[in-house]
Design a protein around this motif. Structure first.
Motif, PDB file in Angstrom:
ATOM      1  N   MET A  46      -0.920  25.937  57.200  1.00 48.85           N
ATOM      2  CA  MET A  46      -0.251  24.787  56.628  1.00 48.85           C
ATOM      3  C   MET A  46      -1.253  23.661  56.409  1.00 48.85           C
ATOM      4  SD  MET A  46       1.717  23.338  59.975  1.00 48.85           S
ATOM      5  CE  MET A  46       2.381  24.938  60.368  1.00 48.85           C
ATOM      6  N   ASP A  50       2.848  17.984  65.841  1.00 44.25           N
ATOM      7  CA  ASP A  50       3.718  18.377  64.740  1.00 44.25           C
ATOM      8  C   ASP A  50       4.720  17.260  64.500  1.00 44.25           C
ATOM      9  OD1 ASP A  50       5.177  19.653  62.881  1.00 44.25           O
ATOM     10  OD2 ASP A  50       6.118  21.073  64.260  1.00 44.25           O
ATOM     11  N   GLU A  77       0.046  17.358  55.600  1.00 43.29           N
ATOM     12  CA  GLU A  77       1.486  17.365  55.377  1.00 43.29           C
ATOM     13  C   GLU A  77       2.269  17.593  56.650  1.00 43.29           C
ATOM     14  OE1 GLU A  77       2.694  20.417  52.768  1.00 43.29           O
ATOM     15  OE2 GLU A  77       4.781  19.768  52.650  1.00 43.29           O
ATOM     16  N   GLU A  78       1.858  18.568  57.442  1.00 46.20           N
ATOM     17  CA  GLU A  78       2.655  18.952  58.595  1.00 46.20           C
ATOM     18  C   GLU A  78       2.152  18.383  59.925  1.00 46.20           C
ATOM     19  OE1 GLU A  78       5.409  20.451  56.444  1.00 46.20           O
ATOM     20  OE2 GLU A  78       5.492  20.522  58.607  1.00 46.20           O
ATOM     21  N   ARG A 124      12.214  23.007  55.327  1.00 40.27           N
ATOM     22  CA  ARG A 124      11.200  23.782  54.613  1.00 40.27           C
ATOM     23  C   ARG A 124      11.013  25.151  55.239  1.00 40.27           C
ATOM     24  NH1 ARG A 124       6.448  19.270  53.686  1.00 40.27           N
ATOM     25  NH2 ARG A 124       7.676  17.853  52.431  1.00 40.27           N
ATOM     26  N   GLU A 160       9.249  27.998  60.699  1.00 39.16           N
ATOM     27  CA  GLU A 160       8.091  27.290  60.164  1.00 39.16           C
ATOM     28  C   GLU A 160       8.539  26.137  59.280  1.00 39.16           C
ATOM     29  OE1 GLU A 160       4.347  29.845  59.260  1.00 39.16           O
ATOM     30  OE2 GLU A 160       6.097  30.985  58.588  1.00 39.16           O
ATOM     31  N   ARG A 161       7.952  24.979  59.508  1.00 42.15           N
ATOM     32  CA  ARG A 161       8.215  23.801  58.687  1.00 42.15           C
ATOM     33  C   ARG A 161       9.694  23.475  58.569  1.00 42.15           C
ATOM     34  NH1 ARG A 161       3.940  24.603  53.658  1.00 42.15           N
ATOM     35  NH2 ARG A 161       2.152  25.251  54.910  1.00 42.15           N
ATOM     36  N   THR A 162      10.448  23.710  59.611  1.00 44.52           N
ATOM     37  CA  THR A 162      11.865  23.379  59.621  1.00 44.52           C
ATOM     38  C   THR A 162      12.288  23.022  61.031  1.00 44.52           C
ATOM     39  OG1 THR A 162      14.103  24.181  59.155  1.00 44.52           O
ATOM     40  CG2 THR A 162      12.501  25.816  59.887  1.00 44.52           C
TER      41      THR A 162
END
Length: 300
Positions: A28, A7, A32-33, A14, A166-168
């Motif tokens: 996801m 990750d 991108e991630e 996000r 998530e995504r942060t």
């Protein structure tokens, strides 16, 4: 072929409040991630190593307390403010270590129920991946399981979803403080306030992104709320509608074709109108009208 993923954690702001109970695993975009890379090993001395070492052991808070007391006793002149900061930083450090151990225990291990991808296939564990996150106790690192779908290749971190991260790279508590500070003052002042008052070191650009994203989610939530029938609304005795204008600084290309405030002068900004609607149902002891709390709506 076989690949290993890690990750990147590059976009901390996000996925702020996107938690939907009972949904299938959030998927996801790997491009991108995640990135193809050697996950590598934790370096000696990293916070993640210290937390992992304490995963099956109690955090030694009492021992640290004794050392702090002994160090303070050796000082010749009393300094209350310095002692406060010393004890506070030690407390935050111990709390961060304990929280990291808890998160690592939650993020790993075998699942009782299989994880199903949105395509319907059963997802498989691809091992643990480390993540750094800023919390109200400080920045910590913890490990959680990565799951990949063998059918479509999508991936997710169930622990991130369960923890609302998530995504942060910011915890829910930190994001709440960032949004509140950003809404009260400028983002630059919010950065300074969080560092001084909450001992949280975040960049003003992250505060701006978090505050704007949270505001957009609140607007979306309010828009999806069913409107009350007009016939069932209580009567409004007094309704105020006000507006005013102010000049907002603009870039030169946005000012083309506009005049300045004074004849022959260049414009420095453009006027923005701000409307305000609120109700009043009572007066104070001096007879002045009092705005009803929570009744104000602003429109720009």
């Amino acid at each position: 072929g076989h690949h290993t993923f890690r990750d990147t954690g590059r976009h901390r702001d996000r996925g702020l409040l996107d938690r939907r109970a009972g949904r299938s695993a959030t998927v996801m975009d790997l491009g991108e991630e995640l990135q193809l890379a050697d996950p590598g090993g934790a370096r000696h001395g990293d916070l993640g190593v210290r937390i992992h070492g304490e995963r099956h052991h109690a955090v030694d808070v009492c021992g640290g307390q004794s050392r702090i007391v002994e160090r303070i006793r050796k000082e010749k002149a009393p300094d209350m403010e310095a002692w406060e900061q010393t004890v506070l930083q030690a407390s935050l450090g111990a709390g961060a270590a304990a929280l990291g151990a808890i998160l690592s225990a939650l993020g790993g291990g075998r699942r009782k129920e299989p994880l199903v991808c949105s395509c319907g296939a059963r997802m498989h564990s691809a091992g643990l991946r480390s993540k750094r996150v800023v919390t109200v106790l400080g920045e910590i690192a913890f490990s959680r399981s990565l799951f990949i779908c063998p059918n479509c290749g999508n991936a997710c971190f169930p622990a991130d979803q369960a923890l609302d991260m998530e995504r942060t790279g910011f915890s829910p508590g930190v994001r709440r403080l960032m949004a509140r500070a950003g809404a009260s003052r400028s983002f630059g002042h919010a950065e300074e306030d969080l560092r001084i008052f909450a001992h949280i070191d975040v960049d003003r650009r992250d505060i701006e992104r978090v505050a704007e994203a949270l505001g957009a989610q609140i607007e979306d939530l309010q828009a999806r709320q069913p409107a009350a029938p007009l016939g069932k609304l209580p009567p409004i005795p007094v309704l105020y509608v006000e507006y005013d204008g102010t000049a907002a600084p603009m870039r030169k290309d946005e000012l083309a074709g506009h005049k300045g405030k004074q004849p022959g002068s260049d414009p420095k900004g453009r006027e923005v109108k701000l409307g305000c609607v609120f109700t009043q149902s009572g007066c104070d002891e001096d007879g002045y009208a009092v705005r009803d709390e929570g009744s104000t709506t602003y429109v720009a």
